[in-house]
Design a protein around this motif. Structure first.
Motif, mmCIF file in Angstrom:
data_model
loop_
_atom_site.group_PDB
_atom_site.id
_atom_site.type_symbol
_atom_site.label_atom_id
_atom_site.label_comp_id
_atom_site.label_asym_id
_atom_site.label_seq_id
_atom_site.Cartn_x
_atom_site.Cartn_y
_atom_site.Cartn_z
ATOM 1 N N GLU A 180 -5.333 -4.108 -3.394
ATOM 2 C CA GLU A 180 -4.388 -4.422 -2.304
ATOM 3 C C GLU A 180 -5.148 -3.342 -0.974
ATOM 4 O O GLU A 180 -5.213 -3.889 0.010
ATOM 5 C CB GLU A 180 -3.063 -4.109 -2.408
ATOM 6 C CG GLU A 180 -2.258 -5.246 -3.288
ATOM 7 C CD GLU A 180 -0.960 -4.917 -3.402
ATOM 8 O OE1 GLU A 180 -0.528 -3.917 -3.202
ATOM 9 O OE2 GLU A 180 -0.208 -5.922 -3.853
ATOM 10 N N SER A 181 -5.308 -2.232 -1.364
ATOM 11 C CA SER A 181 -5.832 -1.071 -0.436
ATOM 12 C C SER A 181 -7.093 -0.833 -0.140
ATOM 13 O O SER A 181 -7.757 -0.618 0.974
ATOM 14 C CB SER A 181 -5.146 0.400 -0.774
ATOM 15 O OG SER A 181 -5.919 0.860 -1.894
ATOM 16 N N GLN A 182 -7.961 -1.585 -1.302
ATOM 17 C CA GLN A 182 -9.466 -1.436 -0.972
ATOM 18 C C GLN A 182 -9.805 0.014 -0.872
ATOM 19 O O GLN A 182 -11.026 0.195 -0.082
ATOM 20 C CB GLN A 182 -9.723 -2.368 -0.169
ATOM 21 C CG GLN A 182 -10.010 -3.881 -0.547
ATOM 22 C CD GLN A 182 -10.543 -4.197 -1.592
ATOM 23 O OE1 GLN A 182 -11.797 -4.067 -1.531
ATOM 24 N NE2 GLN A 182 -9.995 -4.606 -2.681
ATOM 25 N N GLN A 183 -8.812 1.077 -1.267
ATOM 26 C CA GLN A 183 -9.392 2.445 -1.348
ATOM 27 C C GLN A 183 -9.547 3.097 -2.735
ATOM 28 O O GLN A 183 -8.733 2.700 -3.644
ATOM 29 C CB GLN A 183 -8.320 2.986 -0.543
ATOM 30 C CG GLN A 183 -8.330 2.554 0.938
ATOM 31 C CD GLN A 183 -9.679 3.000 1.754
ATOM 32 O OE1 GLN A 183 -10.069 3.940 1.582
ATOM 33 N NE2 GLN A 183 -9.920 2.282 2.719
ATOM 34 N N SER B 200 -4.085 -2.786 -9.404
ATOM 35 C CA SER B 200 -3.436 -3.747 -8.446
ATOM 36 C C SER B 200 -3.412 -3.252 -6.953
ATOM 37 O O SER B 200 -3.622 -3.570 -5.851
ATOM 38 C CB SER B 200 -1.970 -4.215 -8.808
ATOM 39 O OG SER B 200 -1.457 -4.819 -7.900
ATOM 40 N N ASP B 201 -3.078 -1.871 -7.054
ATOM 41 C CA ASP B 201 -3.167 -0.941 -5.795
ATOM 42 C C ASP B 201 -4.169 -0.813 -5.197
ATOM 43 O O ASP B 201 -4.328 -1.145 -3.836
ATOM 44 C CB ASP B 201 -2.289 0.379 -6.074
ATOM 45 C CG ASP B 201 -0.939 0.309 -6.217
ATOM 46 O OD1 ASP B 201 -0.198 -0.752 -6.116
ATOM 47 O OD2 ASP B 201 -0.372 1.406 -6.832
ATOM 48 N N ALA B 202 -5.372 -0.681 -6.074
ATOM 49 C CA ALA B 202 -6.531 -0.500 -5.425
ATOM 50 C C ALA B 202 -7.258 -1.842 -4.975
ATOM 51 O O ALA B 202 -7.972 -1.873 -3.930
ATOM 52 C CB ALA B 202 -7.736 -0.242 -6.570
ATOM 53 N N ASN C 218 -5.327 12.815 -6.359
ATOM 54 C CA ASN C 218 -4.126 12.006 -6.777
ATOM 55 C C ASN C 218 -3.764 12.519 -8.023
ATOM 56 O O ASN C 218 -3.886 11.745 -8.979
ATOM 57 C CB ASN C 218 -4.452 10.633 -6.594
ATOM 58 C CG ASN C 218 -4.703 10.266 -5.186
ATOM 59 O OD1 ASN C 218 -5.860 9.711 -5.109
ATOM 60 N ND2 ASN C 218 -4.276 10.431 -4.239
ATOM 61 N N ALA D 228 -8.994 5.802 -5.331
ATOM 62 C CA ALA D 228 -7.830 6.606 -5.940
ATOM 63 C C ALA D 228 -8.051 7.408 -7.208
ATOM 64 O O ALA D 228 -8.747 6.994 -8.115
ATOM 65 C CB ALA D 228 -6.347 6.112 -5.681
ATOM 66 N N ALA E 73 -12.055 0.035 -5.611
ATOM 67 C CA ALA E 73 -12.032 -1.326 -5.004
ATOM 68 C C ALA E 73 -13.331 -1.951 -5.158
ATOM 69 O O ALA E 73 -14.420 -1.422 -5.487
ATOM 70 C CB ALA E 73 -11.768 -1.017 -3.372
ATOM 71 N N LYS F 273 -6.482 -10.495 -6.340
ATOM 72 C CA LYS F 273 -5.147 -11.092 -5.697
ATOM 73 C C LYS F 273 -5.373 -12.430 -5.504
ATOM 74 O O LYS F 273 -4.471 -12.949 -5.488
ATOM 75 C CB LYS F 273 -5.023 -10.246 -4.506
ATOM 76 C CG LYS F 273 -4.468 -8.809 -4.538
ATOM 77 C CD LYS F 273 -3.501 -8.797 -5.328
ATOM 78 C CE LYS F 273 -2.926 -7.329 -5.762
ATOM 79 N NZ LYS F 273 -1.957 -7.058 -6.887
#
Length: 230
Positions: free
Chosen positions: A146-149, A142-144, A157, A151, A40, A14
């Motif tokens: 941001e969330s640092q989780q 990108s989602d990882a 999922n 998936a 992450a 990011k």
């Protein structure tokens, strides 16, 4: 067993460096997505994220089956297929006699590639009509970031991530020529109309669906054809 695995991987930071993550998606020989994973990295550079995504993909696929890897990072591809030869010869120093960046990751990937049939394919990132698997890996990474989780399929999922229109930053036509910029209109004076590759949201605030006809808006984004003159 399929005679080919098609996959894509991507990394995201990011800021550079900043909160980072990696993602990959694996498809069958027909290109249909089957499973995916994202993770992450805390604070890292974009190049670290890109290399990690490739390493994680290689570790998660059957080494006995030919693999096609689609990536938008020329750095990651060239590092492990081209530059690495000279780096090894020069004692892991660059041409300017500086230590090779991300050496541990490059070595890890080189070991994972040894004895495998892997083909790399560079694809352009963030395109309106771009590579679907690359777009999936992009949003997963990108989602990882941001969330640092973590998936993915292995984490329960099952649904494949859906690419978002807000991740599209340029259309292929914008890169065809270095000629002076012109308005996004054709000979008729109207903006081109295309079918949306991904679902998105028009500047009017209402969404449009994948496959719906959209056009370039005066604001610079894409949206409903009827909003072109707004």
């Amino acid at each position: 067993m399929s005679d080919l695995i098609i996959a894509a991987c991507d990394g995201a930071a990011k800021k550079n460096p900043g909160p980072a993550g990696w993602g990959w998606v694996v498809a069958d020989a027909a290109g249909t997505p089957q499973r995916w994973e994202a993770g992450a990295l805390g604070v890292a550079t974009n190049n670290v994220a890109e290399l990690t995504a490739l390493a994680e993909l290689l570790e998660s696929t059957d080494a006995s089956v030919p693999l096609e890897v689609r990536m938008d990072s020329k750095y990651a591809m060239q590092a492990v297929t081209t530059w690495i030869k000279n780096w090894k010869r020069n004692g892991w120093l660059t041409a300017s006699k500086k230590p090779v960046a991300n050496r541990e990751l490059v070595i890890r990937i080189d070991e994972l590639l040894t004895g495998r049939e892997v083909t790399f394919k560079h694809v352009a990132a963030h395109q309106v009509d771009g590579d679907l698997l690359n777009a999936i890996a992009d949003i997963a990474a990108s989602d990882a970031a941001e969330s640092q989780q973590p998936a993915g399929t292995a984490h329960g999922n099952a649904a494949i991530p859906e690419p978002r229109a807000d991740r599209v930053t340029a259309a292929p036509a914008a890169r065809k020529s270095a000629a002076p910029r012109k308005s996004a209109t054709g000979a008729s004076g109207k903006a081109p109309v295309i079918k949306a590759k991904f679902a998105g949201r028009c500047s009017c605030g209402k969404p449009y669906a994948q496959g719906e006809k959209i056009t370039k808006l005066a604001s610079g984004g894409w949206g409903h054809v009827e909003c072109a003159g707004a």
